[in-house]
Design a protein around this motif. Structure first.
Motif: not given
Length: 220
Positions: A188-205
């Motif tokens: 239940g951790v809140t996760l904020v990821v900065v990225t420039h990679e679309p495949d990484v971003a796609a894993m987020a909700s």
């Protein structure tokens, strides 16, 4: 409950000549996994540093885990209690072992049984057998997993990751990302990821897009 609330956040550098953030508003629910995307210089890392209390805004408000950062007397204590950080270059101390690196955040909160807790976390990231090795003796992916274990040292409610896979190959990146997503889903951790990679971003909700210091898409 909102894990993160940002209101009209503004930040400039170089005596105001560089406007990094220009009226940013953002809300993140507790337990949510969001990614932040934008070109180089768009303000995404500046925003992450503000949320993580690593820098202070020129104006605007930031609430993290219900705590208004402007009213906190000891931001280092807040960081230790509420926030875990994962950086692109892992930021491990080279002359310390993996175990000792994971123990470092625990000193801020006087954690009992630090060694036992650090070993549990290294087991969680499948590196218990590398506990006594130094960063130079680990692969890039292993170092990043040690950084994840370190980020979890004090059971933070929020993890902020700045380009956590930027220096990794695609296979290792997927392993690191799976571990981060597992944390978000299982703990239940809140996760904020900065990225420039679309495949990484796609894993987020949800993916936030920022351009020239302004959020142009909040992902809803």
């Amino acid at each position: 409950m909102k894990a993160i609330e940002v209101r009209d956040l503004r930040k400039s550098f170089d005596s105001g000549r560089i406007r990094a953030l220009n009226g940013v508003n953002l809300e993140v629910d507790g337990g949510e996994f969001i990614s932040i995307m934008g070109p180089s210089g768009s303000g995404k890392s500046t925003l992450l540093n503000m949320i993580g209390a690593l820098d202070v805004p020129d104006s605007g408000t930031i609430c993290v885990a219900g705590r208004d950062l402007s009213r906190e007397r000891d931001l280092s204590r807040l960081r230790a209690e509420e926030i875990g950080f994962v950086f692109q270059l892992h930021n491990l101390i080279p002359n310390l072992t993996a175990l000792e690196n994971v123990e470092i955040p625990m000193f801020a909160v006087k954690h009992e049984n630090m060694e036992e807790r650090a070993m549990e976390l290294l087991e969680y990231v499948d590196l218990a057998d590398k506990a006594h090795r130094k960063p130079t003796e680990l692969s890039g992916g292993e170092r990043q997993r040690v950084a994840i274990a370190r980020a979890l040292a004090n059971d933070p409610s929020i993890i902020l990751a700045d380009e956590p896979t930027g220096s990794l190959d695609s296979r290792t990146s997927q392993r690191v990302l799976r571990k981060l997503r597992e944390l978000q889903e299982d703990e239940g951790v809140t996760l904020v990821v900065v990225t420039h990679e679309p495949d990484v971003a796609a894993m987020a909700s949800r993916t936030i897009r920022i351009l020239d210091g302004v959020i142009v898409d909040d992902g809803y």
